[in-house]
Design an enzyme around this catalytic site. Structure first.
Site, PDB file in Angstrom:
ATOM      1  N   HIS A 141      35.174  59.437  44.453  1.00 64.24           N
ATOM      2  CA  HIS A 141      35.282  57.979  44.593  1.00 64.24           C
ATOM      3  C   HIS A 141      36.719  57.570  44.868  1.00 64.24           C
ATOM      4  O   HIS A 141      37.671  58.280  44.526  1.00 64.24           O
ATOM      5  CB  HIS A 141      34.771  57.271  43.340  1.00 64.24           C
ATOM      6  CG  HIS A 141      35.376  57.775  42.061  1.00 64.24           C
ATOM      7  ND1 HIS A 141      34.860  58.877  41.394  1.00 64.24           N
ATOM      8  CD2 HIS A 141      36.443  57.359  41.327  1.00 64.24           C
ATOM      9  CE1 HIS A 141      35.577  59.096  40.299  1.00 64.24           C
ATOM     10  NE2 HIS A 141      36.548  58.195  40.242  1.00 64.24           N
ATOM     11  N   CYS A 166      37.534  18.251  37.751  1.00 58.83           N
ATOM     12  CA  CYS A 166      38.463  17.833  36.712  1.00 58.83           C
ATOM     13  C   CYS A 166      39.462  16.870  37.343  1.00 58.83           C
ATOM     14  O   CYS A 166      39.539  16.762  38.572  1.00 58.83           O
ATOM     15  CB  CYS A 166      39.180  19.035  36.092  1.00 58.83           C
ATOM     16  SG  CYS A 166      40.302  19.912  37.210  1.00 58.83           S
TER      17      CYS A 166
END
Length: 635
Positions: A67, A176
């Site tokens: 990997h 927000c």
């Protein structure tokens, strides 16, 4: 992440003949490249062999899982081959490897390779499973064997998949006041919680750069419900007749799973749009304080771009001007300075009308905008009955009053018009009745109250101007501490708005202390993560590095995840450090004419060395307190 989601037919080869490990790896790399997961085959190959040099990836029992995570990978993926004769890959058990899975993971993002590696290691320990894979004669059979094993080993995923349907089951809108951090944190939390629970969630963000990931009509029509996690008003008419939950943006960050479960359990009330206030059947009534806060923040969020843009340009004008030419005309003495001062002044001049206009719009929808805007303009000029041309301006306080007065005046006009006028005149109400009557009434109201509010505003400014010595230091400490209490919440915003209003009154010490208090929490946390590594998880340490940049840029919200995870230790540490920084800013006589920017506007900070010293001391205080108060974490 399931194996069959990453493994394509194009990246599978069965019954491969390989003379050695290098031949097997070359075959796997070629399959990975052919499946479109790589942008640079050779670079990926280097990554594979660099990992192999650390220790063999042959884990025994005939299994080898090479990997690599590097920049050559465009999309996470898998490649797999079976080698019946086996290849020597230096396995720990000394046996040859005949079953290969190669993992590719992009350099940026989460550690998908570790997740897949752990998953493969788990299912490949089954002898019968490995034997079936080696005996597979075609790719479809190979994938079916893996699919069946994953369903057997991870049954909860089957249940989650059954819960899913085409399209997004749950929609969300997050917003927000500043539209910077909380907005996107809530969206990420809701989408992540949806994935965890097995429900497809799409979140629209109402951020500082506008609406992103906008919800479509089709998505709204087909969804099971909508979550509104917002501290300011958002576009609501489109959700008519749908189950809607309306909460604070903080709940979207901290309670995403709870909100999603309410939607899926049928606990969300049906929303009905009234054209002004939000209305939901059987919904919990919002407290008056919550409504006032949302209306105020709607005004503040629209005002901030004018304040920041105009304020910084004005500050640059003073920096570029020559004071000695004409002290009385400082800021306009040179052509360059005059340009910046004029443009910045125009932008800054819209502050009060914009604030009042969008507060009114939050209360009364679009008909309130014009009335509120006019009210804010009248507050700016200080118009009275005795002085129609203008007098002493009630300033920021006057604009706040104008916004709320305009909003509720328009609501009153709507109720009167609904009762007295026939439905045939519905079309002229917003175009004629509301603006004409509303502007007239707000003019009368502001002319009547401007003198009284102006007296209060003048008294407050005189009081602040008179503060000196210990009082000024105490004020700096209080404002600095407020910035760190809720890190973007009501206390933080109250202190910030107070600081920006003080700039308009030429009291620049206050803004310096306010910005100081907002910069210290993320910097202090980042510093603590480097010094006291045992107090933070690896993930927290990696994320904390970004907080240096956020802190230096005056983005307090970077500290929120750490405060949410350990509020009893993190919040007091940040408050004390910010209070120390705010007090030192006052002691060192620092002033700031720009309402934002962090250390990137250091050129317009008076006594910049003192300001940097105050920032460093406050950050160290926060870091040391975190080191003392937080417990060691065993990973």
């Amino acid at each position: 992440m399931r194996i069959i989601d990453l493994l394509k037919k194009e990246s599978i080869a069965l019954g491969v003949s390989a003379a050695d490990k290098d031949t097997a790896f070359d075959k796997l790399i070629g399959l990975m490249d052919a499946s479109g997961n790589l942008k640079n085959r050779e670079e990926y190959k280097k990554g594979i062999y660099a990992r192999e040099a650390q220790s063999p990836t042959a884990i025994g029992a005939g299994i080898c899982i090479p990997h690599a995570k590097n920049a050559a990978v465009t999309t996470a993926g898998l490649a797999s081959i079976t080698v019946p004769a086996g290849v020597d890959c230096d396995a720990m058990d000394g046996e040859v490897s005949n079953l290969f899975f190669m993992i590719a993971a992009p350099a940026e993002g989460c550690d998908v390779h570790l997740e897949v590696l752990a998953r493969l290691s788990t299912i490949l320990m089954d002898d019968d499973f490995r034997a079936k894979l080696l005996a597979a004669t075609d790719k479809d059979e190979y994938l079916a064997i893996i699919d069946a094993k994953e369903k057997e080993k991870f049954p909860e995923e089957v249940k989650m998949a059954e819960n899913k349907k085409e399209g997004f089951r749950i929609l969300a809108v997050t917003a927000c006041p500043t539209g910077i951090a909380h907005t996107f944190m809530a969206a990420e939390a809701l989408e992540g919680a949806g994935a965890k629970l097995g429900y497809a969630v799409k979140a629209e963000t109402n951020g500082s750069g506008g609406v992103k990931n906008r919800l479509t009509k089709e998505e709204i029509a087909n969804c099971d419900g909508i979550i509104i996690a917002a501290d300011k008003q958002v576009e609501m008419a489109r959700f008519e007749g749908k189950p809607v939950i309306q909460v604070k943006v903080a709940d979207g960050i901290h309670k995403p799973e709870e909100l999603i479960k309410k939607i899926m359990n049928g606990e969300a009330p049906i929303y009905h749009h009234t054209g002004d206030a939000a209305a939901s059947e059987d919904s919990e009534k919002e407290s008056m304080g919550r409504k006032i806060y949302k209306n105020l923040m709607n005004g503040v969020s629209h005002m901030l771009p004018f304040v920041v843009g105009g304020g910084i340009l004005i500050a640059l004008a003073f920096m570029l001007d020559d004071y000695s030419i004409d002290p009385a005309n400082f800021g306009m003495n040179t052509p360059v300075a005059a340009f910046f001062k004029t443009v910045g002044g125009q932008a800054f001049g819209f502050m009060l009308p914009i604030l009042a206009g969008f507060i009114a719009m939050s209360i009364a929808d679009r008909p309130g905008l014009a009335v509120g805007f006019v009210g804010g303009a009248l507050a700016s000029t200080g118009m009275t009955f005795a002085s129609p041309a203008g007098g002493v301006s009630p300033g920021f306080l006057g604009a706040l009053f104008a916004g709320f007065a305009a909003g509720y005046t328009v609501l009153l006009l709507k109720k009167i018009a609904d009762k007295l006028l026939p439905d045939s005149l519905e079309g002229i109400k917003p175009m004629l009745i509301y603006p004409v009557a509303g502007v007239f009434l707000i003019g009368v109201i502001m002319c009547a109250v401007n003198p009284a509010i102006a007296m209060v505003n003048t008294g407050l400014n005189n009081f602040l101007a008179s503060l000196d010595g210990s009082s000024k230091v105490l004020l700096g400490a209080v404002l600095g501490g407020m910035m760190a209490i809720d890190m973007g919440g009501p206390f933080n915003k109250a202190a910030y708005v107070f600081g920006t209003a003080s700039i308009a009154s030429a009291n620049y010490h206050i803004m310096a202390a306010v910005m100081m208090g907002g910069m210290i929490p993320p910097i202090g946390i980042a510093l603590a993560s480097l010094i006291f590594k045992k107090k933070f998880t690896k993930k927290d340490r990696e994320g904390a590095v970004v907080n240096f940049i956020m802190g230096l840029s005056f983005i307090t919200e970077g500290a929120i995840p750490y405060a949410a995870a350990d509020p009893l230790r993190v919040i007091p540490s940040c408050m004390i450090g910010s209070a120390v920084g705010g007090a030192l800013s006052m002691i060192f006589g620092c002033t700031l004419m720009a309402p934002h920017g962090g250390l990137w506007v250091v050129a317009v900070i008076s006594n910049p060395l003192g300001y940097v010293a105050a920032l460093a001391i406050g950050s160290v205080v926060t870091a040391v307190l975190l080191g003392v108060l937080k417990k060691d974490i065993a990973e």
